[in-house]
Design a protein around this motif. Structure first.
Motif, mmCIF file in Angstrom:
data_model
loop_
_atom_site.group_PDB
_atom_site.id
_atom_site.type_symbol
_atom_site.label_atom_id
_atom_site.label_comp_id
_atom_site.label_asym_id
_atom_site.label_seq_id
_atom_site.Cartn_x
_atom_site.Cartn_y
_atom_site.Cartn_z
ATOM 1 N N VAL A 10 -15.530 -6.434 -2.554
ATOM 2 C CA VAL A 10 -15.210 -5.140 -1.952
ATOM 3 C C VAL A 10 -13.992 -5.268 -1.036
ATOM 4 C CG1 VAL A 10 -16.035 -3.395 -0.322
ATOM 5 C CG2 VAL A 10 -17.519 -4.191 -2.154
ATOM 6 N N ILE A 11 -13.929 -6.330 -0.249
ATOM 7 C CA ILE A 11 -12.785 -6.521 0.649
ATOM 8 C C ILE A 11 -11.494 -6.690 -0.142
ATOM 9 C CG2 ILE A 11 -11.763 -8.134 2.305
ATOM 10 C CD1 ILE A 11 -14.629 -8.512 3.404
ATOM 11 N N LEU A 12 -11.530 -7.513 -1.181
ATOM 12 C CA LEU A 12 -10.339 -7.701 -2.009
ATOM 13 C C LEU A 12 -9.938 -6.416 -2.719
ATOM 14 C CD1 LEU A 12 -11.006 -11.203 -3.597
ATOM 15 C CD2 LEU A 12 -9.231 -10.598 -1.960
ATOM 16 N N ALA A 13 -10.916 -5.678 -3.227
ATOM 17 C CA ALA A 13 -10.616 -4.425 -3.924
ATOM 18 C C ALA A 13 -10.017 -3.396 -2.972
ATOM 19 C CB ALA A 13 -11.878 -3.877 -4.577
ATOM 20 N N LEU A 14 -10.533 -3.319 -1.763
ATOM 21 C CA LEU A 14 -9.974 -2.387 -0.795
ATOM 22 C C LEU A 14 -8.547 -2.767 -0.427
ATOM 23 C CD1 LEU A 14 -13.007 -1.776 1.569
ATOM 24 C CD2 LEU A 14 -11.964 -0.142 0.003
ATOM 25 N N PHE A 15 -8.307 -4.049 -0.227
ATOM 26 C CA PHE A 15 -6.963 -4.504 0.122
ATOM 27 C C PHE A 15 -5.968 -4.177 -0.992
ATOM 28 C CE2 PHE A 15 -3.651 -7.794 0.098
ATOM 29 C CZ PHE A 15 -3.087 -7.541 1.337
ATOM 30 N N VAL A 16 -6.325 -4.514 -2.215
ATOM 31 C CA VAL A 16 -5.428 -4.256 -3.347
ATOM 32 C C VAL A 16 -5.294 -2.755 -3.592
ATOM 33 C CG1 VAL A 16 -5.135 -4.556 -5.842
ATOM 34 C CG2 VAL A 16 -5.853 -6.481 -4.428
ATOM 35 N N GLY A 17 -6.400 -2.049 -3.564
ATOM 36 C CA GLY A 17 -6.372 -0.612 -3.830
ATOM 37 C C GLY A 17 -5.533 0.154 -2.831
ATOM 38 N N PHE A 18 -5.705 -0.133 -1.554
ATOM 39 C CA PHE A 18 -4.943 0.604 -0.557
ATOM 40 C C PHE A 18 -3.491 0.151 -0.495
ATOM 41 C CE2 PHE A 18 -9.241 1.513 1.233
ATOM 42 C CZ PHE A 18 -9.207 2.854 0.897
ATOM 43 N N SER A 19 -3.221 -1.086 -0.883
ATOM 44 C CA SER A 19 -1.823 -1.519 -0.999
ATOM 45 C C SER A 19 -1.128 -0.752 -2.114
ATOM 46 C CB SER A 19 -1.748 -3.017 -1.277
ATOM 47 O OG SER A 19 -2.296 -3.735 -0.206
ATOM 48 N N VAL A 20 -1.801 -0.604 -3.243
ATOM 49 C CA VAL A 20 -1.246 0.171 -4.356
ATOM 50 C C VAL A 20 -1.120 1.639 -3.961
ATOM 51 C CG1 VAL A 20 -1.731 0.997 -6.699
ATOM 52 C CG2 VAL A 20 -2.016 -1.415 -6.133
ATOM 53 N N GLY A 21 -2.117 2.155 -3.287
ATOM 54 C CA GLY A 21 -2.070 3.548 -2.842
ATOM 55 C C GLY A 21 -0.915 3.813 -1.891
ATOM 56 N N PHE A 22 -0.629 2.860 -1.025
ATOM 57 C CA PHE A 22 0.480 3.030 -0.096
ATOM 58 C C PHE A 22 1.823 2.955 -0.810
ATOM 59 C CE2 PHE A 22 3.414 1.685 3.280
ATOM 60 C CZ PHE A 22 3.204 2.717 4.169
ATOM 61 N N LEU A 23 1.889 2.195 -1.898
ATOM 62 C CA LEU A 23 3.127 2.143 -2.668
ATOM 63 C C LEU A 23 3.433 3.479 -3.330
ATOM 64 C CD1 LEU A 23 2.889 -1.332 -4.416
ATOM 65 C CD2 LEU A 23 4.484 -0.642 -2.640
ATOM 66 N N PHE A 24 2.401 4.159 -3.818
ATOM 67 C CA PHE A 24 2.613 5.424 -4.515
ATOM 68 C C PHE A 24 2.686 6.619 -3.576
ATOM 69 C CE2 PHE A 24 0.832 2.945 -8.113
ATOM 70 C CZ PHE A 24 1.923 3.069 -8.946
ATOM 71 N N ALA A 25 2.132 6.496 -2.394
ATOM 72 C CA ALA A 25 2.176 7.589 -1.422
ATOM 73 C C ALA A 25 2.416 6.996 -0.036
ATOM 74 C CB ALA A 25 0.870 8.373 -1.456
ATOM 75 N N PRO A 26 3.655 6.642 0.282
ATOM 76 C CA PRO A 26 3.932 5.941 1.535
ATOM 77 C C PRO A 26 3.939 6.850 2.768
ATOM 78 C CG PRO A 26 5.958 6.245 0.326
ATOM 79 C CD PRO A 26 4.850 6.767 -0.537
ATOM 80 N N ASP A 27 2.827 7.481 3.039
ATOM 81 C CA ASP A 27 2.687 8.340 4.205
ATOM 82 C C ASP A 27 1.603 7.738 5.093
ATOM 83 O OD1 ASP A 27 2.623 10.369 6.039
ATOM 84 O OD2 ASP A 27 1.535 11.761 4.753
ATOM 85 N N PRO A 28 1.962 6.957 6.109
ATOM 86 C CA PRO A 28 0.956 6.245 6.894
ATOM 87 C C PRO A 28 0.045 7.142 7.727
ATOM 88 C CG PRO A 28 3.120 5.936 7.864
ATOM 89 C CD PRO A 28 3.314 6.674 6.577
ATOM 90 N N THR A 29 0.428 8.387 7.937
ATOM 91 C CA THR A 29 -0.408 9.269 8.750
ATOM 92 C C THR A 29 -1.184 10.284 7.912
ATOM 93 O OG1 THR A 29 1.423 10.817 9.032
ATOM 94 C CG2 THR A 29 1.166 9.089 10.693
#
Length: 56
Positions: A10-29
């Motif tokens: 779960v920790i690895l999946a969250l890290f990878v998933g949110f890293s990919v999500g931030f690449l496609f939608a780079p809005d930190p707020t």
């Protein structure tokens, strides 16, 4: 042992998933990285759990 594999997957999946999500939608707020990151995280968690639990 299985709870360790579950937590790690779960920790690895969250890290990878949110890293990919931030690449496609780079809005930190905004909520977009969370939405885009949740999909890969939900898909990757069971896959990682399966591969981490294999006996070698």
């Amino acid at each position: 042992m299985r709870s360790d594999h579950a937590a790690l997957s779960v920790i690895l999946a969250l890290f990878v998933g949110f890293s990919v999500g931030f690449l496609f939608a780079p809005d930190p707020t905004g909520i977009a990285p969370i939405l885009f990151g949740s999909v890969p995280a939900v898909v990757l968690a069971p896959i990682l759990y399966h591969y981490l639990g294999k006996e070698t």
